[in-house]
Design an enzyme around this catalytic site. Sequence first.
Site, PDB file in Angstrom:
ATOM      1  N   CYS A  62      -7.055   3.135   0.423  1.00  0.00           N
ATOM      2  CA  CYS A  62      -8.138   2.889   1.374  1.00  0.00           C
ATOM      3  C   CYS A  62      -9.425   3.637   1.043  1.00  0.00           C
ATOM      4  O   CYS A  62     -10.521   3.092   1.216  1.00  0.00           O
ATOM      5  CB  CYS A  62      -7.681   3.203   2.797  1.00  0.00           C
ATOM      6  SG  CYS A  62      -6.623   4.642   2.948  1.00  0.00           S
ATOM      7  N   ARG A 113       3.686   8.767  -4.432  1.00  0.00           N
ATOM      8  CA  ARG A 113       4.072   9.529  -3.252  1.00  0.00           C
ATOM      9  C   ARG A 113       5.256  10.422  -3.596  1.00  0.00           C
ATOM     10  O   ARG A 113       6.187  10.005  -4.292  1.00  0.00           O
ATOM     11  CB  ARG A 113       4.422   8.594  -2.087  1.00  0.00           C
ATOM     12  CG  ARG A 113       3.227   7.778  -1.631  1.00  0.00           C
ATOM     13  CD  ARG A 113       3.522   6.871  -0.462  1.00  0.00           C
ATOM     14  NE  ARG A 113       2.368   6.032  -0.146  1.00  0.00           N
ATOM     15  CZ  ARG A 113       2.354   5.083   0.769  1.00  0.00           C
ATOM     16  NH1 ARG A 113       3.459   4.846   1.486  1.00  0.00           N
ATOM     17  NH2 ARG A 113       1.279   4.359   0.980  1.00  0.00           N
ATOM     18  N   GLN A 120       0.966  -1.566  -4.541  1.00  0.00           N
ATOM     19  CA  GLN A 120       0.812  -2.280  -3.275  1.00  0.00           C
ATOM     20  C   GLN A 120      -0.016  -3.551  -3.463  1.00  0.00           C
ATOM     21  O   GLN A 120      -0.981  -3.552  -4.243  1.00  0.00           O
ATOM     22  CB  GLN A 120       0.110  -1.397  -2.245  1.00  0.00           C
ATOM     23  CG  GLN A 120       0.898  -0.170  -1.819  1.00  0.00           C
ATOM     24  CD  GLN A 120       0.113   0.690  -0.850  1.00  0.00           C
ATOM     25  OE1 GLN A 120      -1.015   1.056  -1.128  1.00  0.00           O
ATOM     26  NE2 GLN A 120       0.706   1.002   0.288  1.00  0.00           N
ATOM     27  N   ASP A 179      -2.437  -4.590  -1.820  1.00  0.00           N
ATOM     28  CA  ASP A 179      -3.250  -3.980  -0.775  1.00  0.00           C
ATOM     29  C   ASP A 179      -4.569  -4.725  -0.579  1.00  0.00           C
ATOM     30  O   ASP A 179      -5.121  -5.308  -1.515  1.00  0.00           O
ATOM     31  CB  ASP A 179      -3.544  -2.522  -1.143  1.00  0.00           C
ATOM     32  CG  ASP A 179      -3.659  -1.627   0.067  1.00  0.00           C
ATOM     33  OD1 ASP A 179      -3.585  -2.140   1.193  1.00  0.00           O
ATOM     34  OD2 ASP A 179      -3.800  -0.404  -0.114  1.00  0.00           O
ATOM     35  N   LYS A 203      -1.177  -1.663  15.425  1.00  0.00           N
ATOM     36  CA  LYS A 203      -0.773  -2.355  14.193  1.00  0.00           C
ATOM     37  C   LYS A 203       0.309  -3.380  14.484  1.00  0.00           C
ATOM     38  O   LYS A 203       0.981  -3.353  15.514  1.00  0.00           O
ATOM     39  CB  LYS A 203      -0.266  -1.348  13.161  1.00  0.00           C
ATOM     40  CG  LYS A 203       0.975  -0.573  13.586  1.00  0.00           C
ATOM     41  CD  LYS A 203       1.476   0.335  12.469  1.00  0.00           C
ATOM     42  CE  LYS A 203       2.742   1.086  12.899  1.00  0.00           C
ATOM     43  NZ  LYS A 203       3.369   1.814  11.789  1.00  0.00           N
ATOM     44  N   HIS A 208      -6.495  -2.624   7.585  1.00  0.00           N
ATOM     45  CA  HIS A 208      -5.609  -2.380   6.439  1.00  0.00           C
ATOM     46  C   HIS A 208      -4.558  -3.498   6.432  1.00  0.00           C
ATOM     47  O   HIS A 208      -3.956  -3.772   7.470  1.00  0.00           O
ATOM     48  CB  HIS A 208      -4.888  -1.039   6.569  1.00  0.00           C
ATOM     49  CG  HIS A 208      -5.795   0.138   6.729  1.00  0.00           C
ATOM     50  ND1 HIS A 208      -5.906   1.122   5.775  1.00  0.00           N
ATOM     51  CD2 HIS A 208      -6.616   0.513   7.745  1.00  0.00           C
ATOM     52  CE1 HIS A 208      -6.752   2.052   6.192  1.00  0.00           C
ATOM     53  NE2 HIS A 208      -7.200   1.702   7.393  1.00  0.00           N
TER      54      HIS A 208
END
Length: 607
Positions: free
Chosen positions: A305, A334, A352, A354, A435, A481
């Site tokens: 992001c 991660r 991702q 994304d 979300k 997102h």
Amino acid sequence: MDVIAYKIDDKIVDTQTYKAENLSGGAEIYYENSADGLDIIRHSCAHLMAQAITELYGNVQFFVGPAIEDGFYYDMRVKKPNGESLKEEDLAVIEKKMKELIDAKQDLVKQYSTWDKVSAKYAKDDLKQEVLKRIPQGEVTLYSQGEWEDICRGPHVPNTKYLRWFKLTRIAGAYLGGDEKREMLTRIYGTAFADKESLNEHLRILEEAKKRDHRKLGEQMKFFSFDETIGAGLPIWLPNGSRLRTRLEHKLYYALRKRGYEPVRGPEILKSEAWKISGHYANYKENMYFTQIDEQEYGIKPMNCVGHIKVYQSEARSYRDLPLKFCEYGVVHRHEKSGVLHGLFRVREFTQDDAHLFVMPSQIKENVYEILDFVDKIMKAFGFHYEMEISTKPAKAVGSDEVWEVATKALKDALDEKGLKYGIDEGGGAFYGPKIDIKITDALKRKWQCGTVQIDFNLPERFGLEYTDENNEKKQPVMIHRAILGSFERFIGILLEHTAGELPFWLAHTQVAIIPIAESHNAYAKEIEAALLDLGADSKIFNKNETLNKRIRTAEKEHIPMLIVLGDAEVEGRKVAIRDRVKREQSEASLEQFYELIKSKINEVTF
């Protein structure tokens, strides 16, 4: 049907507590396969297993033994009398002892004590002391059956007779408290149900899941590997797996472009100052990797992001520019604990699918609606059933109640207009906004969390994002997102198990196996291979010095959906002998007919 507990004000109390504390009212929980019933049965079965292990092996120390989604486990420090560790073959011995205890029909008795008394009682048991650290000072409850007892808040079934339909499934290691720097304990998993039929069906699914294990299929189909000299949780993608990934990426890319997304790319390492502004440094630091460059701290990105925010900030924005949609196949890292790494499902590096949308508040609903339409097309293309859950404002949140209400209503309206059912997780939203979580169900009826749609007011505020509205005033955009697959790694692992390796033709790593019978047929095979590549299909020639049947079997083991066998008749007649390994059908076609078939199958799915 027997009552094993009650639900009073959303709290489950077992019959022992109900009687001891002279409670009244509440909804009855029966001995059946309801979610609440199974939690009680399975947690009680964990205690039954611990009692059996104690009676078999003597001096055993136990940590925690909770019910989990599909069963239970107990962590323990245990050795057999000969000093050996427990192995898979010992599970049958433990099961036999558990059945004896069931036949004894022992009551599970709840006892009330104080923290100090329990601590003194288990002064020499360091694992019990670890458990007590999690319990506040004051009243502590224990449960016993026969001579065995453990610290526990319950709830439990009244008697061991309710635990007849169980199975111990596997034995593993587990770090104490999930901390990989601490001692490795023994963990035994099991499952339990209220009836024999449900248990047998669950065990059937477990056996089928073993056959479909994506790690086994990935090795068999030569998709990916792991190497400890490289590092745990870091998959190595082999040619077959990389072809599959590339096909999926290309298919998604064109679908994204048609929907107005612009491809961007952020750096994989950013100064820590950026992560401090975003809030990741304070809230996510333990999951990140850091390094020093020129005496400054940098963090490897766990999310994409911040990079997309910097793309937004690369020029002034007007309301006429919005919505802006940026997409990236972003590689992230991660710091997952080694004990939770599992094939492609849990890795330390992943990619991702994304995207981030920058919109005006009035555009939230229409863009969420478009995302959900995209989700629907993709999930139907793969044959997945899915469901949605909306998570609402938590106690700790940023942004006004008014903006939260607008965002939450937009999410609900988008789902309602599509006629989709959804659950509500009150207070489960991220601190920056509500979300939608997308949960898919595979062929074995297992649920997987994949995509997510998140409404974010926090990062635009933290980074000072602006656009100029129709009145030439500065306003703050809303950031959405969005990931649909979640990560390519996890989604491919799920897809392999969902399909048992029988991937759809358009996505398969290799669409056609070309098998020339003799060396004289190789030139014709290479001509077809080149033509197929021009059509967008991958193929592989199997022309090793092996028998024809062995080459066919080798191609089938790689789960290649279509095989063509080439001999003298095929070369002379400019045709192919086709074997559809999924349908188990054989046919013959001219080259032109074959190429038309390939074109139709390779383009049969669009998002």
